[in-house]
Enzyme design. Structure first.
Site, PDB file in Angstrom:
ATOM      1  N   LYS A  11      43.275  42.104  52.468  1.00 37.73           N
ATOM      2  CA  LYS A  11      42.159  41.206  52.767  1.00 37.73           C
ATOM      3  C   LYS A  11      42.355  40.519  54.127  1.00 37.73           C
ATOM      4  O   LYS A  11      43.438  40.601  54.723  1.00 37.73           O
ATOM      5  CB  LYS A  11      42.035  40.187  51.630  1.00 37.73           C
ATOM      6  CG  LYS A  11      41.615  40.798  50.287  1.00 37.73           C
ATOM      7  CD  LYS A  11      41.517  39.706  49.212  1.00 37.73           C
ATOM      8  CE  LYS A  11      41.048  40.259  47.871  1.00 37.73           C
ATOM      9  NZ  LYS A  11      40.939  39.188  46.852  1.00 37.73           N
ATOM     10  N   TYR A  51      31.045  42.527  45.766  1.00 35.16           N
ATOM     11  CA  TYR A  51      31.491  41.602  44.721  1.00 35.16           C
ATOM     12  C   TYR A  51      30.369  41.227  43.751  1.00 35.16           C
ATOM     13  O   TYR A  51      30.442  40.184  43.096  1.00 35.16           O
ATOM     14  CB  TYR A  51      32.077  40.343  45.357  1.00 35.16           C
ATOM     15  CG  TYR A  51      33.505  40.498  45.853  1.00 35.16           C
ATOM     16  CD1 TYR A  51      34.518  40.950  44.999  1.00 35.16           C
ATOM     17  CD2 TYR A  51      33.851  40.165  47.155  1.00 35.16           C
ATOM     18  CE1 TYR A  51      35.832  41.082  45.438  1.00 35.16           C
ATOM     19  CE2 TYR A  51      35.164  40.282  47.604  1.00 35.16           C
ATOM     20  CZ  TYR A  51      36.152  40.742  46.735  1.00 35.16           C
ATOM     21  OH  TYR A  51      37.455  40.849  47.161  1.00 35.16           O
ATOM     22  N   ARG A 104      51.263  39.746  45.826  1.00 38.54           N
ATOM     23  CA  ARG A 104      50.720  38.386  45.818  1.00 38.54           C
ATOM     24  C   ARG A 104      51.824  37.353  45.631  1.00 38.54           C
ATOM     25  O   ARG A 104      51.792  36.281  46.238  1.00 38.54           O
ATOM     26  CB  ARG A 104      49.643  38.268  44.734  1.00 38.54           C
ATOM     27  CG  ARG A 104      48.341  38.970  45.115  1.00 38.54           C
ATOM     28  CD  ARG A 104      47.445  39.186  43.917  1.00 38.54           C
ATOM     29  NE  ARG A 104      46.099  39.632  44.264  1.00 38.54           N
ATOM     30  CZ  ARG A 104      45.215  40.072  43.372  1.00 38.54           C
ATOM     31  NH1 ARG A 104      45.542  40.128  42.084  1.00 38.54           N
ATOM     32  NH2 ARG A 104      44.003  40.448  43.760  1.00 38.54           N
ATOM     33  N   ASN A 118      44.261  35.879  48.279  1.00 31.62           N
ATOM     34  CA  ASN A 118      45.396  36.456  47.558  1.00 31.62           C
ATOM     35  C   ASN A 118      45.791  37.835  48.080  1.00 31.62           C
ATOM     36  O   ASN A 118      46.306  38.676  47.348  1.00 31.62           O
ATOM     37  CB  ASN A 118      45.133  36.463  46.048  1.00 31.62           C
ATOM     38  CG  ASN A 118      43.881  37.230  45.680  1.00 31.62           C
ATOM     39  OD1 ASN A 118      43.184  37.755  46.544  1.00 31.62           O
ATOM     40  ND2 ASN A 118      43.604  37.323  44.392  1.00 31.62           N
ATOM     41  N   HIS A 121      43.201  43.412  47.251  1.00 28.44           N
ATOM     42  CA  HIS A 121      42.248  43.787  46.211  1.00 28.44           C
ATOM     43  C   HIS A 121      42.664  45.137  45.650  1.00 28.44           C
ATOM     44  O   HIS A 121      43.150  45.989  46.385  1.00 28.44           O
ATOM     45  CB  HIS A 121      40.824  43.906  46.789  1.00 28.44           C
ATOM     46  CG  HIS A 121      39.858  44.544  45.823  1.00 28.44           C
ATOM     47  ND1 HIS A 121      39.150  43.818  44.901  1.00 28.44           N
ATOM     48  CD2 HIS A 121      39.526  45.855  45.610  1.00 28.44           C
ATOM     49  CE1 HIS A 121      38.409  44.642  44.164  1.00 28.44           C
ATOM     50  NE2 HIS A 121      38.619  45.882  44.586  1.00 28.44           N
ATOM     51  N   GLU A 132      33.875  51.689  44.228  1.00 31.35           N
ATOM     52  CA  GLU A 132      34.437  50.947  45.366  1.00 31.35           C
ATOM     53  C   GLU A 132      34.903  51.888  46.473  1.00 31.35           C
ATOM     54  O   GLU A 132      34.760  51.574  47.657  1.00 31.35           O
ATOM     55  CB  GLU A 132      35.581  50.051  44.886  1.00 31.35           C
ATOM     56  CG  GLU A 132      35.073  48.895  44.018  1.00 31.35           C
ATOM     57  CD  GLU A 132      36.182  48.010  43.475  1.00 31.35           C
ATOM     58  OE1 GLU A 132      35.854  47.014  42.812  1.00 31.35           O
ATOM     59  OE2 GLU A 132      37.378  48.304  43.704  1.00 31.35           O
TER      60      GLU A 132
HETATM   61  P1  IDP Z   1      41.365  40.583  40.881  1.00 27.35           P
HETATM   62  O1  IDP Z   1      41.211  40.648  42.391  1.00 27.35           O
HETATM   63  O2  IDP Z   1      42.785  40.313  40.495  1.00 27.35           O
HETATM   64  O3  IDP Z   1      40.768  41.781  40.194  1.00 27.35           O
HETATM   65  P2  IDP Z   1      39.009  39.121  40.011  1.00 27.35           P
HETATM   66  O4  IDP Z   1      38.936  38.264  38.780  1.00 27.35           O
HETATM   67  O5  IDP Z   1      38.296  40.441  39.993  1.00 27.35           O
HETATM   68  O6  IDP Z   1      40.551  39.296  40.387  1.00 27.35           O
HETATM   69  O7  IDP Z   1      38.446  38.236  41.198  1.00 27.35           O
HETATM   70  C1  IDP Z   1      38.135  38.826  42.453  1.00 27.35           C
HETATM   71  C2  IDP Z   1      38.704  37.962  43.546  1.00 27.35           C
HETATM   72  O8  IDP Z   1      38.032  36.712  43.544  1.00 27.35           O
HETATM   73  C3  IDP Z   1      40.183  37.597  43.403  1.00 27.35           C
HETATM   74  O9  IDP Z   1      41.055  38.574  43.924  1.00 27.35           O
HETATM   75  C4  IDP Z   1      40.268  36.326  44.209  1.00 27.35           C
HETATM   76  O10 IDP Z   1      40.337  36.631  45.605  1.00 27.35           O
HETATM   77  C5  IDP Z   1      38.917  35.679  43.938  1.00 27.35           C
HETATM   78  N1  IDP Z   1      38.987  34.698  42.856  1.00 27.35           N
HETATM   79  C6  IDP Z   1      39.090  34.919  41.527  1.00 27.35           C
HETATM   80  N2  IDP Z   1      39.100  33.765  40.825  1.00 27.35           N
HETATM   81  C7  IDP Z   1      38.982  32.779  41.756  1.00 27.35           C
HETATM   82  C8  IDP Z   1      38.918  31.344  41.671  1.00 27.35           C
HETATM   83  O11 IDP Z   1      38.986  30.732  40.600  1.00 27.35           O
HETATM   84  N3  IDP Z   1      38.816  30.678  42.856  1.00 27.35           N
HETATM   85  C9  IDP Z   1      38.745  31.302  44.066  1.00 27.35           C
HETATM   86  N4  IDP Z   1      38.797  32.645  44.180  1.00 27.35           N
HETATM   87  C10 IDP Z   1      38.905  33.368  43.045  1.00 27.35           C
HETATM   88 MG    MG Z   2      38.790  42.436  40.153  1.00 34.46          MG
END
Ligand code: IDP
Ligand code: MG
Length: 145
Positions: A11, A51, A104, A118, A121, A132
């Site tokens: 990212k 997204y 991470r 984080n 992805h 994707e």
């Molecule tokens: P993942 O990337 O581990 O699959 P997802 O739940 O699909 O996690 O969420 C997509 C992305 O959204 C996460 O990687 C993170 O960057 C962001 N994200 C998820 N939850 C939060 C939150 O509570 N606050 C801010 N960003 C979040």
């Molecule tokens: Mg995800």
């Protein structure tokens, strides 16, 4: 033995921190092969489409703003159980909960509660991986073994 493809992104925070090489090394170390890669600066509407599954969630706007804040490195990874293997090496979504030794856990510990930053992805299932990958790459841009 199932050879899968999955979509990975380093990212914009990874590009900013100058750690995309380290991220790719971690992926390669667990046997994932980079079979396509390019740097992309997403527009807002592209990010909202990528997204779309998160539309309506409290973090959607923050996430879209962040992912469009700079270029990212999009990659197709190929290997045995690539989808799950990538998710394992990425670590937990919240870097505060990600174990040391995961991407991470090692590269996003400094982000506090800005969970969108984080570093990586990874697709979460075969169907999302297919969609994707198609979002970023045409079949002729993917160099399978
Ligand atoms: P993942 O990337 O581990 O699959 P997802 O739940 O699909 O996690 O969420 C997509 C992305 O959204 C996460 O990687 C993170 O960057 C962001 N994200 C998820 N939850 C939060 C939150 O509570 N606050 C801010 N960003 C979040
Ligand atoms: Mg995800």
């Amino acid at each position: 033995m199932v050879i899968e493809r999955t979509l990975s992104m380093a990212k914009p925070d990874a590009v900013e921190k100058n750690c995309i090489g380290a991220v790719v090394a971690r992926l390669e170390q667990v046997g994932l092969k980079v079979v396509a890669a390019k740097m992309v600066l997403l527009t807002r509407s592209e990010a909202e489409r990528f997204y779309a599954v998160h539309k309506g969630k409290h973090f959607f706007e923050t996430l879209v703003t962040f992912i469009t804040s700079g270029p990212l490195l999009a990659m197709v990874l190929e290997g045995e159980n690539a989808i799950l293997k990538n998710r394992e090496v990425m670590g937990a979504t919240d870097p505060r909960k990600a174990l040391p030794g995961t991407i991470r856990g090692d590269f996003a510990k400094d982000i506090g509660d800005r969970m969108e930053r984080n570093v990586v992805h990874g697709s979460d299932a075969p169907e999302t991986a297919k969609n994707e990958i198609g979002f970023f790459f045409g079949e002729m841009e993917i160099f399978s073994r």
